[in-house]
Enzyme design. Structure first.
Site, PDB file in Angstrom:
ATOM      1  N   HIS A 140      -0.807  58.493  15.121  1.00 10.54           N
ATOM      2  CA  HIS A 140      -0.018  59.436  13.883  1.00 10.54           C
ATOM      3  C   HIS A 140      -1.326  60.246  13.202  1.00 10.54           C
ATOM      4  CE1 HIS A 140      -1.332  56.992  10.602  1.00 10.54           C
ATOM      5  NE2 HIS A 140      -1.095  55.999  11.118  1.00 10.54           N
ATOM      6  N   SER A 179      -2.976  53.248  14.165  1.00 12.58           N
ATOM      7  CA  SER A 179      -3.757  54.135  13.521  1.00 12.58           C
ATOM      8  C   SER A 179      -5.230  54.185  13.569  1.00 12.58           C
ATOM      9  CB  SER A 179      -3.206  54.095  12.204  1.00 12.58           C
ATOM     10  OG  SER A 179      -4.008  54.154  11.077  1.00 12.58           O
TER      11      SER A 179
END
Lengths: 245, 74
Positions: free
Chosen positions: A147, A124
């Site tokens: 993501h 992330s």
């Protein structure tokens, strides 16, 4: 036997303090002294571990990287003329977007050569931190989850909330594409792909794939990273006054 | 019990404010450390926050080592 005698000879001279130190070391750490080394080093090492903590302090049982610890260290590294290079080790699950981007921007604007190594995970918001360095490595088994950004807590259900989120995401995408060889299309494709993560959108990129997509420069571990860092330091010394890169 | 929620765990089950007080960052010999207070007026090192890799080779600065509160600065 050898060791026993050595200890006995020493304790005779300075009985109390020596035994105290030795027992303290054994009870606290389960180990005895490691030989001391030269305190000066031209390469410093910054570890980004656990969760990247934002403005809200996480409960003490969480392992966190706090920006108020990391940022002054980066400033100190920039200031200290004895430090010539920085190695960044990542094993993070991600965390706060603003704090993560702040660390990434600090590393990207450092005038000294920087090399990053992703070990285990650089998920992330760890992705911008990994790519912010001059050269990045990822180990064979390490993974990076790409993501879309998320918002937790209370949210007002108005179009502006979505726009705000979209803008924040755009900052991450722009940073990553600027500091790595991945194209915006490819990065967004990985970010929004379905069916890779359980009940989630995004992709879990493994070591060699991250290199293939251009996100990370090379697959390698600590020895390759140190060799690269020394090479960058030499290049900087050689090209002082000239443009590098 | 399984909770299906997007809310982070620490918002659902907030920990006692006193828990936060247990750990703090102090400087010892000019090196930043994350410490917790132990009985008899000492700090126990939880994490060495230094970027100098040589600071990790000295057992005095390893996690679990203790030093008096008076030795800590800021």
């Amino acid at each position: 036997m050898e060791k026993e005698r050595y200890f006995q000879a020493e304790t005779e001279e300075n009985a109390e303090t020596k035994t105290d130190e030795a027992t303290a070391a054994i009870t606290q750490l389960g180990q005895t002294n490691i030989p001391q080394m030269e305190p000066d080093t031209n390469i410093h090492c910054l570890t980004i571990v656990g969760q990247i903590e934002g403005h809200v302090q996480l409960p003490p049982q969480n392992k966190t990287t706090k920006y108020e610890h990391v940022i002054p260290q980066i400033v100190a590294i920039e200031q200290n003329p004895k430090i010539e290079g920085l190695l960044v080790i990542l094993n993070t699950v991600g965390g706060d977007v603003e704090a993560g981007l702040a660390i990434a921007e600090m590393l990207a604007s450092l005038s000294k050569p920087t090399v990053s190594v992703v070990l285990g995970g650089g998920h992330s918001i760890g992705v911008p931190i990994a790519v912010s360095c001059n050269y990045s490595f990822i180990t064979e088994t390490a993974t990076m989850t790409i993501h879309p950004i998320r918002l937790t807590g209370l949210v007002i259900g108005v179009p502006q909330t979505f726009e705000y989120l979209d803008k924040m995401q755009e900052r991450v995408v722009r940073f990553v594409t600027k500091h790595s060889n991945i194209s915006e299309e490819k990065f967004k494709e990985l970010m929004f792909s379905k069916g890779n993560l359980t009940r989630d959108i995004g992709t879990n990129v493994i070591g060699p794939d991250a290199v293939q997509y251009g996100l990370i420069d090379e697959v390698g571990g600590v020895s390759q990273a140190m060799a690269k860092l020394r090479q960058l330091i030499e290049m900087k010394k050689g090209g002082e006054g000239k443009m590098i890169q | 019990m399984i909770l299906y929620t997007v809310m982070p765990e620490h918002l659902l089950f907030p920990v006692d404010a006193a828990e936060y007080e247990k750990k703090k960052m102090v400087y010892y010999d000019g090196i930043p450390f994350l410490v917790q207070i132990v009985e008899n007026g000492e700090y126990e090192i939880v994490q060495n926050l230094s970027t100098n890799p040589y600071h990790f080779l000295n057992a005095k600065y390893a996690p679990g080592a203790r030093f008096p509160i008076s030795a800590a600065t800021s």
